[in-house]
Design a protein around this motif. Structure first.
Motif, PDB file in Angstrom:
ATOM      1  N   ARG A 187       0.831  -1.198   0.000  1.00  0.00           N
ATOM      2  CA  ARG A 187       0.000   0.000   0.000  1.00  0.00           C
ATOM      3  C   ARG A 187       0.873   1.259   0.000  1.00  0.00           C
ATOM      4  N   GLN A 188       1.928   1.243   0.812  1.00  0.00           N
ATOM      5  CA  GLN A 188       2.805   2.403   0.911  1.00  0.00           C
ATOM      6  C   GLN A 188       3.547   2.640  -0.414  1.00  0.00           C
ATOM      7  N   ALA A 189       3.951   1.554  -1.056  1.00  0.00           N
ATOM      8  CA  ALA A 189       4.665   1.689  -2.330  1.00  0.00           C
ATOM      9  C   ALA A 189       3.763   2.288  -3.397  1.00  0.00           C
TER      10      ALA A 189
ATOM     11  N   GLY B 167       6.013  -0.622 -11.337  1.00  0.00           N
ATOM     12  CA  GLY B 167       5.700   0.563 -12.114  1.00  0.00           C
ATOM     13  C   GLY B 167       4.245   0.815 -12.396  1.00  0.00           C
ATOM     14  N   GLN B 168       3.355  -0.085 -11.952  1.00  0.00           N
ATOM     15  CA  GLN B 168       1.925   0.071 -12.204  1.00  0.00           C
ATOM     16  C   GLN B 168       1.141  -0.063 -10.897  1.00  0.00           C
TER      17      GLN B 168
ATOM     18  N   VAL C 258       6.420  -9.536 -14.055  1.00  0.00           N
ATOM     19  CA  VAL C 258       5.788  -9.796 -12.758  1.00  0.00           C
ATOM     20  C   VAL C 258       5.068 -11.138 -12.735  1.00  0.00           C
ATOM     21  N   LYS C 259       4.877 -11.742 -13.891  1.00  0.00           N
ATOM     22  CA  LYS C 259       4.211 -13.048 -13.917  1.00  0.00           C
ATOM     23  C   LYS C 259       5.202 -14.194 -13.729  1.00  0.00           C
TER      24      LYS C 259
ATOM     25  N   ILE D  13      11.575  -9.645  -7.851  1.00  0.00           N
ATOM     26  CA  ILE D  13      11.104  -8.299  -7.517  1.00  0.00           C
ATOM     27  C   ILE D  13      10.985  -8.208  -5.999  1.00  0.00           C
ATOM     28  N   ASP D  14      11.701  -7.295  -5.405  1.00  0.00           N
ATOM     29  CA  ASP D  14      11.792  -7.223  -3.948  1.00  0.00           C
ATOM     30  C   ASP D  14      10.423  -7.194  -3.277  1.00  0.00           C
ATOM     31  N   LEU D  15       9.517  -6.397  -3.797  1.00  0.00           N
ATOM     32  CA  LEU D  15       8.195  -6.246  -3.181  1.00  0.00           C
ATOM     33  C   LEU D  15       7.382  -7.535  -3.235  1.00  0.00           C
TER      34      LEU D  15
END
Length: 510
Positions: A235-237, A242-243, A254-255, A261-263
């Motif tokens: 939520r904070q990010a 990028g989307q 992302v798939k 990806i760190d998040l």
């Protein structure tokens, strides 16, 4: 057969042609678009990338209609592919009047799954080549400047950039399907769908169908938390790779590489999905109104300029105003998009409080589908019984306050069914009226405080007098009776000038 289908999709796509060009377009639909824009210090705008939005609006067999708005990013490849593939998956006999609501929802969900898989099939070779070339460069050339690489390595780097551009990108999708006079909505991502209709008690209802799949959607955050992710951090990010969307089509990074990806690295399974949220079906029997499908760029532009509080009501009011004046749905949709674009630009050049949010906007697409809603009759004027007579003033910002105002007043002299009152709901099912919400057919005052509304046709009944059609008829001399009685003026003028002329023999209409 699946391989043949994918091969066909690839062939159509590579030829930059759409087989859907041969399908009949829906004539009850209009689309307006505007490209992305970045403003310079002088207020002039330039397009930063080619338009990445897409849309579809087809009439199928068996009373089936299909509409869609696609918000592409990092290229238009996914949006273009999805619009063709979805149409093939839904309008080639898969749907018929015998299907139940559950059948339709299942077919819609399967169609999105096929689109996702088919798209990744089309870029498999490029991904494989990209992986091989990356292995060639690593690890020896990983941090070497480009000009210090060998000629062979430089060629590899250039090819890698080409491949990255070819396979990158994704799209969010909002699809509307009408079958058996029932409405179904399938949504993936951050586009918006609004249904405006006149209810049985004469109220005008505005329903937002579903919520955007974004990083501030509580349901989506709970879904991601169940996969082992830190929802508060997401939520904070505010963005994932990028989307802002948490569901999207395409985007192989992302798939397939979400663990890098760190998040998203802690996810137990694929966190960003292409599964649509399905709403409906809701019967459209007896419904009068219109359906709006909007790309994220259009909504963001309006909310950047005026805040998010009344964006739905404002866009509906604009559409209603244009429907009152235009004789073409295409003109209606384009006029609304142009208006939003102009409002966004005006806020930027004003230098006022919200100007900092309006330095740029993305591609904008608006699709309007009317539901038994008549367009303006160009042959009729308001005094001849015209359907709607809009009265509007420009959006105004106060230098000393954060409030943003817009007044949109619509008169509907020949229709008494649309009056004050707006209900909002988050799904297709009937919602509970929201206190203080207003109808776009009345004066809409959008501020950061509660909306003020008036059912007066002009906002001030003293401004205009309603005149019957007979009042506009010429008399025996060929003159039309005046709106204002100047008898007192003529009398005073004559007495001041002392010419002794009477009203009958001197000044005044003869």
């Amino acid at each position: 057969s699946c391989v043949n289908e994918i091969s066909l999709y690839q062939s159509w796509f590579d030829q930059h042609q759409s087989w859907t060009d041969d399908l009949p377009l829906c004539q009850m639909c209009g689309v307006g678009t505007a490209p992305n824009c970045v403003y310079g210090p002088d207020g002039k705008g330039t397009q930063s990338h080619p338009n990445e939005d897409g849309h579809l609006r087809f009439r199928g067999d068996d009373g089936c209609f299909l509409y869609g708005v696609f918000n592409g990013y990092d290229g238009s490849r996914v949006a273009n592919f999805a619009s063709q593939c979805l149409t093939a998956e839904l309008l080639l006999g898969q749907l018929n009047s015998g299907h139940t609501d559950n059948d339709v929802r299942r077919i819609l969900t399967q169609a999105f799954d096929v689109v996702e898989k088919s798209y990744f099939e089309t870029i498999d070779d490029a991904l494989a080549e990209k992986a091989n070339l990356s292995n060639y460069l690593l690890p020896h050339n990983e941090n070497v400047p480009f000009h210090q690489l060998s000629p062979q390595s430089q060629k590899v780097m250039e090819r890698l950039k080409e491949l990255e551009q070819e396979v990158s990108g994704g799209a969010t999708v909002a699809v509307a399907l009408i079958l058996n006079n029932k409405l179904y909505i399938a949504n993936v991502g951050t586009n918006r769908v609004l249904l405006c209709k006149s209810s049985s008690d004469g109220q005008n209802q505005v329903l937002q169908i579903g919520r955007p799949h974004s990083t501030d959607n509580e349901d989506e955050l709970q879904r991601l938390a169940a996969l082992g992710l830190d929802s508060a951090r997401i939520r904070q990010a505010g963005q994932i790779a990028g989307q802002s969307s948490t569901r999207r089509l395409g985007d192989y990074r992302v798939k397939f590489n979400y663990n890098e990806i760190d998040l998203l690295s802690a996810a137990k399974s694929k966190p960003v999905v292409a599964e649509p949220e399905i709403h409906g079906g809701q019967s459209l029997e007896g419904v009068t109104g219109f359906l709006l499908l909007m790309s994220e760029g259009l909504i963001n532009a309006l909310e950047s300029a005026h805040g998010p509080e009344q964006a739905n009501q404002e866009i509906v009011a604009m559409v209603a105003a244009e429907l009152a004046q235009q004789t073409s749905l295409e003109a209606v949709a384009q006029s609304v998009v142009d208006r939003v674009k102009r409002l966004h630009h005006d806020v930027f050049v004003s230098g006022r409080q919200r100007a900092t949010y309006c330095s740029r906007h993305e591609d904008m697409t608006l699709l309007i589908r009317t539901l038994n809603y008549p367009l303006a009759d160009a042959a009729l004027t308001p005094t001849q019984g015209g359907r709607v007579c809009p009265v509007s003033v420009p959006y105004l910002n106060s230098q000393s306050t954060s409030k943003t105002s817009v007044t949109l007043s619509l008169v509907m002299p020949s229709q008494s069914t649309l009056t004050n009152g707006t209900n909002t709901a988050s799904t297709l099912e009937e919602g509970t009226p929201t206190p203080g919400s207003q109808s776009p057919t009345a004066t809409l005052q959008s501020t950061n405080t509660q909306t003020q509304s008036s059912s007066s046709s002009s906002g001030d009944g003293s401004l205009f007098r309603q005149r019957g059609s007979q009042a506009a008829q010429p008399d025996e001399t060929g003159r039309v009776p005046p709106y204002v009685d100047f008898s007192q003026f003529y009398r005073l003028w004559g007495s001041d000038h002392g010419d002794g002329q009477s009203m009958q023999g001197g000044l005044g209409p003869q």
